[in-house]
Design a protein around this motif. Sequence first.
Motif, PDB file in Angstrom:
ATOM      1  N   SER A  43      49.015  13.300 110.778  1.00 33.62           N
ATOM      2  CA  SER A  43      47.587  13.127 110.470  1.00 33.62           C
ATOM      3  C   SER A  43      47.147  14.064 109.348  1.00 33.62           C
ATOM      4  CB  SER A  43      46.743  13.364 111.727  1.00 33.62           C
ATOM      5  OG  SER A  43      47.053  14.611 112.319  1.00 33.62           O
ATOM      6  N   LYS A  78      40.160   8.256 110.696  1.00 32.20           N
ATOM      7  CA  LYS A  78      39.378   7.818 111.859  1.00 32.20           C
ATOM      8  C   LYS A  78      37.993   8.449 111.787  1.00 32.20           C
ATOM      9  CE  LYS A  78      43.408   7.517 114.965  1.00 32.20           C
ATOM     10  NZ  LYS A  78      43.479   6.124 115.372  1.00 32.20           N
ATOM     11  N   TYR A 224      28.798   6.661 113.647  1.00 35.34           N
ATOM     12  CA  TYR A 224      29.931   7.518 113.316  1.00 35.34           C
ATOM     13  C   TYR A 224      29.546   8.682 112.410  1.00 35.34           C
ATOM     14  CZ  TYR A 224      32.429   3.415 114.987  1.00 35.34           C
ATOM     15  OH  TYR A 224      32.881   2.372 115.748  1.00 35.34           O
ATOM     16  N   GLN A 319      32.945   1.353 108.423  1.00 37.49           N
ATOM     17  CA  GLN A 319      34.030   0.781 109.211  1.00 37.49           C
ATOM     18  C   GLN A 319      33.740  -0.705 109.397  1.00 37.49           C
ATOM     19  OE1 GLN A 319      36.027   2.243 113.092  1.00 37.49           O
ATOM     20  NE2 GLN A 319      34.354   1.001 113.831  1.00 37.49           N
ATOM     21  N   TYR A 334      41.497  -3.272 111.207  1.00 33.38           N
ATOM     22  CA  TYR A 334      40.431  -2.308 110.933  1.00 33.38           C
ATOM     23  C   TYR A 334      40.348  -2.002 109.447  1.00 33.38           C
ATOM     24  CZ  TYR A 334      41.040  -1.548 115.909  1.00 33.38           C
ATOM     25  OH  TYR A 334      41.146  -1.732 117.262  1.00 33.38           O
ATOM     26  N   TYR A 405      49.754   7.915 116.773  1.00 35.14           N
ATOM     27  CA  TYR A 405      48.388   7.454 116.484  1.00 35.14           C
ATOM     28  C   TYR A 405      48.347   5.930 116.367  1.00 35.14           C
ATOM     29  CZ  TYR A 405      47.621  12.359 115.631  1.00 35.14           C
ATOM     30  OH  TYR A 405      47.544  13.715 115.804  1.00 35.14           O
ATOM     31  N   THR A 408      43.482   2.196 115.183  1.00 34.10           N
ATOM     32  CA  THR A 408      42.016   2.166 115.236  1.00 34.10           C
ATOM     33  C   THR A 408      41.434   3.127 114.205  1.00 34.10           C
ATOM     34  OG1 THR A 408      41.898   3.915 116.898  1.00 34.10           O
ATOM     35  CG2 THR A 408      41.992   1.664 117.712  1.00 34.10           C
ATOM     36  N   THR A 409      40.228   2.821 113.719  1.00 34.52           N
ATOM     37  CA  THR A 409      39.608   3.695 112.723  1.00 34.52           C
ATOM     38  C   THR A 409      38.509   4.548 113.353  1.00 34.52           C
ATOM     39  OG1 THR A 409      38.380   1.706 112.136  1.00 34.52           O
ATOM     40  CG2 THR A 409      40.098   2.401 110.630  1.00 34.52           C
ATOM     41  N   HIS A 410      38.663   4.807 114.660  1.00 39.58           N
ATOM     42  CA  HIS A 410      37.723   5.714 115.338  1.00 39.58           C
ATOM     43  C   HIS A 410      38.537   6.516 116.340  1.00 39.58           C
ATOM     44  CE1 HIS A 410      38.130   2.869 118.582  1.00 39.58           C
ATOM     45  NE2 HIS A 410      37.876   1.918 117.704  1.00 39.58           N
ATOM     46  N   PHE A 411      37.959   7.612 116.830  1.00 45.05           N
ATOM     47  CA  PHE A 411      38.761   8.611 117.522  1.00 45.05           C
ATOM     48  C   PHE A 411      38.860   8.473 119.033  1.00 45.05           C
ATOM     49  CE2 PHE A 411      39.002  11.659 113.989  1.00 45.05           C
ATOM     50  CZ  PHE A 411      40.327  12.009 114.192  1.00 45.05           C
ATOM     51  N   THR A 414      42.335   8.517 120.715  1.00 46.89           N
ATOM     52  CA  THR A 414      43.036   9.779 120.436  1.00 46.89           C
ATOM     53  C   THR A 414      42.560  10.875 121.390  1.00 46.89           C
ATOM     54  OG1 THR A 414      43.162   9.144 118.115  1.00 46.89           O
ATOM     55  CG2 THR A 414      43.485  11.471 118.610  1.00 46.89           C
TER      56      THR A 414
END
Length: 445
Positions: A43, A78, A224, A319, A334, A405, A408-411, A414
Amino acid sequence: MDEEYDVIVLGTGLKECILSGLLSVDGLKVLHMDRNDYYGGESTSLNLTQLWKRFKGDDKPPEDLGSSKEYNVDMIPKFMMANGGLVRVLIHTNVTKYLNFKAVDGSFVYNKGKIYKVPATDVEALKSPLMGLFEKRRARKFFIYVQDYEENDPKSHEGLDLNKVTARQVISKYGLEDDTIDFIGHALALHIDDSYLDEPALDFVKRMKLYAESLARFEGGSPYIYPLYGLGELPQAFARLSAVYGGTYMLNKPECKVEFDGSGKAIGVTSEGETAKCKKVVCDPSYLPDKVKKVGRVARAICIMSHPIPDTHNSHSVQVILPQKQLGRKSDMYLFCCSYAHNVAPKGKFIAFVSTIAETDTPEVELKPGTDLLGPVDEIFYDIYDRYIPENDSEADHCYISTSYDPTTHFESTVNDVLAMYSKITGKTLDLTVDLSAASAAAEE
């Protein structure tokens, strides 16, 4: 190196850095090592020259793209939900003081070939061109139910026990159409496939509430936020935190071989002929490849552009989620876009990512529905990486391995992995009831 530590953490990826920060704050003695000479592992954030080297094999990017050091291109981009898990962890550990956030301009969803703003409240539902007149009214009723729902107030439950009733049953009570369910499930509740429909509805409703509450938090067009200079700031901020609490960081340590005793329990880590002893090892999958299994691959395109993504209301950070059904796929796609507004590129430049779970071996073809939405690009790189999950028994071998990971483009996924690992390592649940306003000052600067 011949000291004994409670925990040795291998790899400075975001998950490992959050964990080493949390464990240090808990008073554990932590040694954190990485075989690379930079923070971030998978990352990490790359400047333009590093990006060129990694994907083109040379370090001479064209001069018209601007200064290399003004680029901070996140390899695992993300966004953070303003009221989500990661922001709570940042506040809990006081890491917010090392970071400046800025709200993200837009949150969109792909439907029948076009991009639409994601409606998140009853008011927005009535305005949204995503739905016809009667569907808008049904959606509005559903949104009001979700907004008013309180877990410990039975009056707000409308006779539904969300621990027993499935998401599909709740949705059918309001008679919503498939396309509406698609954007609510994937772009609001952020489920990555449709399996949530047959699970208890509580998680689904909580995710929708999180989205709406995060959206209300900043007067932005999305729920976001994102750090200025990108996510590369995060591992370093947690490294600082760990150091404040007495943790030790060592970069550029080759090999990092985990040592086991006769019963298969981790007892230390050897690098350059020296062994540090420990009770537990925390690492990413690359440090213990024989204790993980491959569960698929992520395909992605990384693009440099000179304009925002078309039809996103000129958003400088955005996003876009393309639900699987809209594309006839098994998994969502995404789009992530960020720009000089968040200091991740020189003025006038935008960085866009398209990512999905790879279902074929040709990312150029597979990602086309996403890359087609970007308009003209200055440069585009394609990449596929493997995803691993641990298959060891951490009770027996004292090795705690993070999962790779996801696309997805959000956390949110994670953070869930980090919190589950934290509980396994410490036997405690992390209390994340925090004063969320602690992160807002930075977000508005």
